[in-house]
Scaffold this motif. Structure first.
Motif, PDB file in Angstrom:
ATOM      1  N   GLU A   1      -2.534   7.294  11.368  1.00  0.00           N
ATOM      2  CA  GLU A   1      -2.123   8.463  10.588  1.00  0.00           C
ATOM      3  C   GLU A   1      -0.617   8.461  10.328  1.00  0.00           C
ATOM      4  O   GLU A   1       0.193   8.528  11.273  1.00  0.00           O
ATOM      5  CB  GLU A   1      -2.554   9.783  11.245  1.00  0.00           C
ATOM      6  CG  GLU A   1      -4.071   9.944  11.332  1.00  0.00           C
ATOM      7  CD  GLU A   1      -4.772   9.876   9.968  1.00  0.00           C
ATOM      8  OE1 GLU A   1      -5.828   9.247   9.882  1.00  0.00           O
ATOM      9  OE2 GLU A   1      -4.225  10.442   8.993  1.00  0.00           O
ATOM     10  N   CYS A   2      -0.231   8.359   9.091  1.00  0.00           N
ATOM     11  CA  CYS A   2       1.191   8.221   8.717  1.00  0.00           C
ATOM     12  C   CYS A   2       2.057   9.317   9.308  1.00  0.00           C
ATOM     13  O   CYS A   2       3.171   9.064   9.771  1.00  0.00           O
ATOM     14  CB  CYS A   2       1.333   8.212   7.201  1.00  0.00           C
ATOM     15  SG  CYS A   2       0.684   6.723   6.422  1.00  0.00           S
TER      16      CYS A   2
ATOM     17  N   LEU B   1      -5.199   2.016   7.079  1.00  0.00           N
ATOM     18  CA  LEU B   1      -3.862   1.493   7.411  1.00  0.00           C
ATOM     19  C   LEU B   1      -2.811   2.511   7.012  1.00  0.00           C
ATOM     20  O   LEU B   1      -3.033   3.283   6.072  1.00  0.00           O
ATOM     21  CB  LEU B   1      -3.604   0.214   6.585  1.00  0.00           C
ATOM     22  CG  LEU B   1      -4.527  -0.960   6.819  1.00  0.00           C
ATOM     23  CD1 LEU B   1      -4.282  -2.035   5.762  1.00  0.00           C
ATOM     24  CD2 LEU B   1      -4.327  -1.505   8.210  1.00  0.00           C
TER      25      LEU B   1
ATOM     26  N   HIS C   1     -10.247  -4.057   7.181  1.00  0.00           N
ATOM     27  CA  HIS C   1      -9.986  -2.773   7.833  1.00  0.00           C
ATOM     28  C   HIS C   1     -11.264  -2.014   8.190  1.00  0.00           C
ATOM     29  O   HIS C   1     -11.220  -0.979   8.839  1.00  0.00           O
ATOM     30  CB  HIS C   1      -9.091  -1.917   6.943  1.00  0.00           C
ATOM     31  CG  HIS C   1      -9.697  -1.619   5.593  1.00  0.00           C
ATOM     32  ND1 HIS C   1     -10.095  -2.612   4.707  1.00  0.00           N
ATOM     33  CD2 HIS C   1      -9.994  -0.450   4.983  1.00  0.00           C
ATOM     34  CE1 HIS C   1     -10.589  -2.060   3.625  1.00  0.00           C
ATOM     35  NE2 HIS C   1     -10.547  -0.761   3.761  1.00  0.00           N
TER      36      HIS C   1
ATOM     37  N   GLY D   1       0.802  -1.230   0.000  1.00  0.00           N
ATOM     38  CA  GLY D   1       0.000   0.000   0.000  1.00  0.00           C
ATOM     39  C   GLY D   1       0.832   1.276   0.000  1.00  0.00           C
ATOM     40  O   GLY D   1       1.898   1.331   0.626  1.00  0.00           O
TER      41      GLY D   1
ATOM     42  N   TYR E   1       0.178   4.284   1.455  1.00  0.00           N
ATOM     43  CA  TYR E   1       0.312   4.915   2.781  1.00  0.00           C
ATOM     44  C   TYR E   1       1.205   4.056   3.681  1.00  0.00           C
ATOM     45  O   TYR E   1       2.127   4.584   4.307  1.00  0.00           O
ATOM     46  CB  TYR E   1      -1.060   5.155   3.413  1.00  0.00           C
ATOM     47  CG  TYR E   1      -1.876   6.250   2.746  1.00  0.00           C
ATOM     48  CD1 TYR E   1      -2.711   5.946   1.680  1.00  0.00           C
ATOM     49  CD2 TYR E   1      -1.819   7.566   3.189  1.00  0.00           C
ATOM     50  CE1 TYR E   1      -3.465   6.944   1.062  1.00  0.00           C
ATOM     51  CE2 TYR E   1      -2.581   8.566   2.581  1.00  0.00           C
ATOM     52  CZ  TYR E   1      -3.389   8.244   1.520  1.00  0.00           C
ATOM     53  OH  TYR E   1      -4.136   9.218   0.903  1.00  0.00           O
TER      54      TYR E   1
HETATM   55  N1  GTS Z   1      -4.937   9.673   6.480  1.00  0.00           N
HETATM   56  C1  GTS Z   1      -4.517   8.289   6.558  1.00  0.00           C
HETATM   57  C2  GTS Z   1      -4.906   7.580   5.261  1.00  0.00           C
HETATM   58  C3  GTS Z   1      -4.460   6.144   5.244  1.00  0.00           C
HETATM   59  C4  GTS Z   1      -5.051   5.335   4.084  1.00  0.00           C
HETATM   60  O1  GTS Z   1      -5.882   5.783   3.288  1.00  0.00           O
HETATM   61  N2  GTS Z   1      -4.574   4.100   3.988  1.00  0.00           N
HETATM   62  C5  GTS Z   1      -5.025   3.174   2.955  1.00  0.00           C
HETATM   63  C6  GTS Z   1      -4.015   2.045   2.857  1.00  0.00           C
HETATM   64  S1  GTS Z   1      -3.377   1.804   1.244  1.00  0.00           S
HETATM   65  O2  GTS Z   1      -4.519   1.923   0.322  1.00  0.00           O
HETATM   66  O3  GTS Z   1      -2.419   2.883   1.036  1.00  0.00           O
HETATM   67  O4  GTS Z   1      -2.785   0.486   1.257  1.00  0.00           O
HETATM   68  C7  GTS Z   1      -6.342   2.551   3.351  1.00  0.00           C
HETATM   69  O5  GTS Z   1      -6.504   2.181   4.495  1.00  0.00           O
HETATM   70  N3  GTS Z   1      -7.245   2.364   2.352  1.00  0.00           N
HETATM   71  C8  GTS Z   1      -8.421   1.605   2.611  1.00  0.00           C
HETATM   72  C9  GTS Z   1      -9.682   2.396   2.446  1.00  0.00           C
HETATM   73  O6  GTS Z   1      -9.569   3.631   2.316  1.00  0.00           O
HETATM   74  O7  GTS Z   1     -10.757   1.758   2.447  1.00  0.00           O
HETATM   75  C10 GTS Z   1      -3.015   8.224   6.828  1.00  0.00           C
HETATM   76  O8  GTS Z   1      -2.311   9.165   6.445  1.00  0.00           O
HETATM   77  O9  GTS Z   1      -2.556   7.242   7.441  1.00  0.00           O
END
Ligand code: GTS
Length: 214
Positions: free
Chosen positions: A67-68, A54, A40, A9, A11
């Motif tokens: 949050e990253c 995630l 998730h 992923g 993020y």
């Molecule tokens: N603001 C969050 C956003 C994190 C995010 O969108 N993560 C993705 C993970 S990935 O797509 O990058 O692997 C997620 O959980 N997406 C799942 C969803 O939005 O349903 C951060 O900065 O951590």
């Protein structure tokens, strides 16, 4: 510490890169959460992160940090010598600004395009889609690429003279762009050259395989 993530992923890549840059790999246990099955968004995971995204960092005392940016700030501060989020108030401010700008103008915009204007993670996860909104965000991301290309014409890294969390966030954006096949226009030469340099960093090159058994 445990990081709940998805190995490929965009993020999660931000945190994986920070873990490697801070040489913390030996202290981390990676746990995969299957986005494609919507794990998730189930109660067990939502108890870890209300936002259902995630990655999530779980400390040994049971504290969850999502949050990253927050996770990176925590990891960067562990050794008392922050190298990714700023060593002075001016650096910290500039890095946070440019990292947040990278989220708003690039990474999050591509994420919206992915979830709204493509099949995304599938109908069991994408319960509401608005393709027009997705395409508008894709166009916003292309403008963001132009902006960061302009920044990199004037300085070697996203927030100035050294590598920081802001670079990691733009890397996350370009990883997502690759996943959704959103090309970085060839004329953005400074952005292309910077990304080639970033991909030479072991932390970037090895981000996916770092969680595989040694
Ligand atoms: N603001 C969050 C956003 C994190 C995010 O969108 N993560 C993705 C993970 S990935 O797509 O990058 O692997 C997620 O959980 N997406 C799942 C969803 O939005 O349903 C951060 O900065 O951590």
């Amino acid at each position: 510490m445990t990081i709940h993530d998805w190995s490929t992923g965009p993020y999660p890549a931000r945190v994986r890169i920070a873990v490697a840059e801070k040489k913390l790999r030996s202290r981390i246990n990676f746990v995969s959460v299957d986005l494609t099955k919507g794990e998730h968004k189930k109660p067990a995971f939502l108890a870890k992160n209300y936002s259902g995204t995630l990655p999530v960092l779980e400390l040994d005392d049971g504290t969850f940090i999502a949050e990253c940016t927050a996770i990176t700030e925590y990891l960067d501060g562990l050794d008392g010598s922050p190298t990714l989020t700023g060593g002075t108030p001016r650096e910290t401010g500039l890095i946070h600004m440019m990292s947040k700008r990278a989220e708003l103008e690039l990474l999050d915009a591509i994420s919206v395009y992915f979830h709204h204007a493509t099949p995304g993670l599938g109908p069991h996860v994408e319960i509401y889609q608005n393709a027009e909104w997705g395409f508008r965000q894709r166009d916003k991301a292309l403008r963001g690429m132009a902006y960061f290309n302009g920044v990199l014409k004037k300085q070697p890294f996203i927030a100035g003279e050294f590598f920081s969390m802001a670079d990691i966030t733009v890397i996350g954006g370009l990883i997502f762009a690759g996943l959704v096949k959103l090309e970085v226009p060839a004329e953005y030469e400074a952005l292309h050259a910077w990304y080639a340099r970033m991909n030479e960093r072991p932390s970037v090159k090895n981000r996916v395989t770092m969680s595989e058994p040694a």
